[in-house]
Design a protein around this motif. Sequence first.
Motif, PDB file in Angstrom:
ATOM      1  N   ILE A   3       0.876  -1.148   0.075  1.00 19.69           N
ATOM      2  CA  ILE A   3       0.028  -0.114  -0.037  1.00 19.69           C
ATOM      3  C   ILE A   3       0.806   1.223   0.034  1.00 19.69           C
ATOM      4  CG2 ILE A   3      -2.061  -1.022   1.101  1.00 19.69           C
ATOM      5  CD1 ILE A   3      -1.138   0.280   3.648  1.00 19.69           C
ATOM      6  N   HIS A   4       2.249   1.178   0.340  1.00 23.51           N
ATOM      7  CA  HIS A   4       2.886   2.243   0.054  1.00 23.51           C
ATOM      8  C   HIS A   4       3.735   2.494  -0.983  1.00 23.51           C
ATOM      9  CE1 HIS A   4       2.507   2.294   4.606  1.00 23.51           C
ATOM     10  NE2 HIS A   4       2.843   0.875   4.433  1.00 23.51           N
ATOM     11  N   SER A   5       3.473   1.400  -1.831  1.00 26.56           N
ATOM     12  CA  SER A   5       4.310   1.744  -3.329  1.00 26.56           C
ATOM     13  C   SER A   5       3.672   2.899  -4.220  1.00 26.56           C
ATOM     14  CB  SER A   5       3.903   0.518  -4.394  1.00 26.56           C
ATOM     15  OG  SER A   5       2.427   0.380  -4.646  1.00 26.56           O
ATOM     16  N   ARG A   6       4.368   3.058  -5.250  1.00 27.82           N
ATOM     17  CA  ARG A   6       4.088   4.475  -5.903  1.00 27.82           C
ATOM     18  C   ARG A   6       2.746   4.247  -6.650  1.00 27.82           C
ATOM     19  NH1 ARG A   6       6.423   8.969  -7.559  1.00 27.82           N
ATOM     20  NH2 ARG A   6       5.883  10.065  -9.428  1.00 27.82           N
ATOM     21  N   PRO A   7       2.594   3.215  -7.241  1.00 26.88           N
ATOM     22  CA  PRO A   7       1.171   3.071  -8.021  1.00 26.88           C
ATOM     23  C   PRO A   7      -0.152   3.218  -7.054  1.00 26.88           C
ATOM     24  CG  PRO A   7       2.658   1.529  -9.019  1.00 26.88           C
ATOM     25  CD  PRO A   7       3.216   1.984  -7.721  1.00 26.88           C
ATOM     26  N   ILE A   8       0.154   2.577  -6.029  1.00 23.53           N
ATOM     27  CA  ILE A   8      -0.894   2.853  -5.033  1.00 23.53           C
ATOM     28  C   ILE A   8      -1.158   4.292  -4.449  1.00 23.53           C
ATOM     29  CG2 ILE A   8      -1.887   1.997  -2.790  1.00 23.53           C
ATOM     30  CD1 ILE A   8      -2.004   0.055  -4.921  1.00 23.53           C
ATOM     31  N   ALA A  54     -11.486   7.919   1.859  1.00 25.30           N
ATOM     32  CA  ALA A  54     -10.013   7.990   1.047  1.00 25.30           C
ATOM     33  C   ALA A  54      -8.948   8.987   1.784  1.00 25.30           C
ATOM     34  CB  ALA A  54     -10.694   8.916  -0.099  1.00 25.30           C
ATOM     35  N   SER A  55      -9.417   9.911   2.499  1.00 21.63           N
ATOM     36  CA  SER A  55      -8.159  10.656   3.166  1.00 21.63           C
ATOM     37  C   SER A  55      -7.463   9.653   4.133  1.00 21.63           C
ATOM     38  CB  SER A  55      -8.779  11.857   3.885  1.00 21.63           C
ATOM     39  OG  SER A  55      -9.297  11.507   4.949  1.00 21.63           O
ATOM     40  N   ARG A  56      -8.280   8.954   4.881  1.00 23.97           N
ATOM     41  CA  ARG A  56      -7.579   7.932   5.683  1.00 23.97           C
ATOM     42  C   ARG A  56      -6.742   6.879   4.870  1.00 23.97           C
ATOM     43  NH1 ARG A  56      -6.223  10.418   9.038  1.00 23.97           N
ATOM     44  NH2 ARG A  56      -6.702  11.890   7.367  1.00 23.97           N
ATOM     45  N   MET A  57      -7.253   6.282   3.746  1.00 24.46           N
ATOM     46  CA  MET A  57      -6.312   5.386   3.270  1.00 24.46           C
ATOM     47  C   MET A  57      -5.297   6.079   2.558  1.00 24.46           C
ATOM     48  SD  MET A  57      -8.260   2.590   3.459  1.00 24.46           S
ATOM     49  CE  MET A  57      -8.576   3.331   4.766  1.00 24.46           C
ATOM     50  N   LEU A  58      -5.270   7.329   2.170  1.00 24.69           N
ATOM     51  CA  LEU A  58      -4.107   7.957   1.515  1.00 24.69           C
ATOM     52  C   LEU A  58      -2.990   8.197   2.797  1.00 24.69           C
ATOM     53  CD1 LEU A  58      -2.727   9.506  -0.778  1.00 24.69           C
ATOM     54  CD2 LEU A  58      -3.939  11.501  -0.116  1.00 24.69           C
TER      55      LEU A  58
END
Length: 219
Positions: A3-8, A54-58
């Motif tokens: 989840i920390h990768s650039r595409p995600i 969405a804000s929490r996932m980001l």
Amino acid sequence: MDIHSRPILIYRWIVFLLAAGYCLYQMIGGQWTGAGGPFRYLTIWALFLSFFAASRMLALSEHRITRRHEVTATCAAVLNVMVVFLYWRLYLTDPSLVNGGGPIVWWLEYYLHALGPALQIIDALFIGKVFRRVWRAALPLIAIIAAYVAWAELFVQRFNTKPVGDVTSGLPYPFLNSMEWADRAMFYGINGATALGLLAVFGVIGAVLYRIWPRQVAA
């Protein structure tokens, strides 16, 4: 899937910015002609819940928080499915049941009732993989639905005169104003039960999918 990768990160930024933009539009250019403004509609409740999720996932992907907010994302996903199902079922039956027969703004309606929910559910199901212990979301989900029903019946109806139906007026969706209270109560109850059913479905999907595709734990 890290989840920390650039595409995600890119995906979650897109989901966040779209949700933020549509929330801002509702605050500035939404339907403020009646008491409650755009918040008269369950769709907008789902939009703002999706924005928060969405804000929490980001924030999670950017290492700004450690709490996974699985209940938040689960509630947003179920509420979005409910909104999409109810909207299109009613719209395809008779557009006047949801919008009074007026024209739709395509870029708004298709985001609120298709693209936006799809983006949030993809994240919740495949990236965040939040549908593990879905029973934790049951009470928060019912609380959100009950709060919306109370808001619509006790505030929105009381302080609005439109839409007008055969029975009452002021309720946010035109078809509700042609239903007696007992019928509306049954409608709300059925949809509450549907929400719990959807929660169970997501739980089953998660149980199967995550056994095949376990969540990657970042170092």
